[in-house]
Design an enzyme around this catalytic site. Structure first.
Site, PDB file in Angstrom:
ATOM      1  N   HIS A  89      14.468  35.017 -36.144  1.00 51.76           N
ATOM      2  CA  HIS A  89      13.125  35.508 -35.812  1.00 51.76           C
ATOM      3  C   HIS A  89      12.613  34.907 -34.530  1.00 51.76           C
ATOM      4  CE1 HIS A  89       9.471  37.121 -36.593  1.00 51.76           C
ATOM      5  NE2 HIS A  89       8.760  36.132 -36.252  1.00 51.76           N
ATOM      6  N   GLU A 119      17.847  31.948 -28.823  1.00 51.83           N
ATOM      7  CA  GLU A 119      18.454  32.507 -30.138  1.00 51.83           C
ATOM      8  C   GLU A 119      19.997  32.511 -30.170  1.00 51.83           C
ATOM      9  OE1 GLU A 119      16.794  36.468 -31.112  1.00 51.83           O
ATOM     10  OE2 GLU A 119      14.924  36.014 -29.784  1.00 51.83           O
TER      11      GLU A 119
END
Ligand code: GRF
Length: 218
Positions: free
Chosen positions: A113, A178
């Site tokens: 996320h 990420e």
């Protein structure tokens, strides 16, 4: 060396996080191998990347199942079994999964996320982080539970928010994070080092990477 964990990656779009996992798994000493990339959209760009890497790909088109989420999840489950997946990584997978499916993959399904959870669950995280004026932003890898963007946190990476950041600039820096924390989190899980105690992840092993990454301001 222990057998590598068999991982399925589920995507909906461009699949840059998937690509980061594929890259990490090219290393034979990495404890996981990607055995399947599946998309819920036939036009997901990441499918081509996966094919080019020589990986098995599949499409389970959610539009064919209408409102029947259980049937969609059933098709997904059959596919995962067919490829003998042991872990599932959601990587920009934009479908909510049924509680039954999630329960089957408890502590074996990860999601990434683009925010430091539990802040900014849901969509448009970068715009909301900018609007809130936070000084640190980042990304989180967590185990999937039925509630969206919740579940035990495995790894987080933080970046400084710059005064002149716009959504594009901030999202670019977070995306780079990420691509570092997802392979890290999957490694920790595949090595069996992550256990969930009272809804929180504990990471075993004093040395080696833990689940935290702070990217220095550039
Ligand atoms: C990433 O920002 C991910 O965190 C979010 O959706 C985006 C997917 O990007 N859930 P990609 O498909 O991995 O490039």
């Amino acid at each position: 060396m222990m057998a590598r964990k068999r991982v399925a990656v589920l995507i909906s779009g461009r699949g840059s996080n998937m690509a980061a996992l594929i890259e990490a798994a090219k290393d034979k000493t990495y404890p996981a191998e990607i055995v399947l990339v599946a998309a819920n959209r036939p036009d997901a760009g990441g499918l081509e990347t996966a094919k080019a890497a020589g990986l098995a790909t599949a499409v389970v088109d959610h539009t064919k199942y209408g409102k029947d989420r259980a049937a969609f999840d059933g098709a997904l489950q059959a596919l995962l079994e067919q490829h003998r997946a042991e872990l599932v990584c959601l990587a920009g997978f934009m479908r909510l999964l049924t509680a039954d499916f999630v329960a089957r993959w408890q502590e074996r399904m990860l999601n990434i996320h683009p925010a430091l959870l539990p802040s900014f669950k849901g969509l448009d995280t970068h715009a909301r982080a900018l609007a809130a004026g936070v000084k640190l932003h980042g990304a989180t890898v967590h185990f999937v539970v039925p509630e969206m963007d919740s579940g035990p946190i495995i790894a987080q990476g933080a970046v400084a928010v710059h005064d002149d950041d716009d959504e594009a600039a901030l999202s670019k820096r977070v995306l780079a994070v990420e691509h570092r924390i997802y392979p890290l989190a999957l490694k920790l899980v595949a090595e069996g080092r992550v256990s969930v105690v009272d809804g929180r992840c504990r990471i075993a092993g004093a040395d080696g990477p833990q689940g935290a990454m702070i990217v220095p301001a550039e």
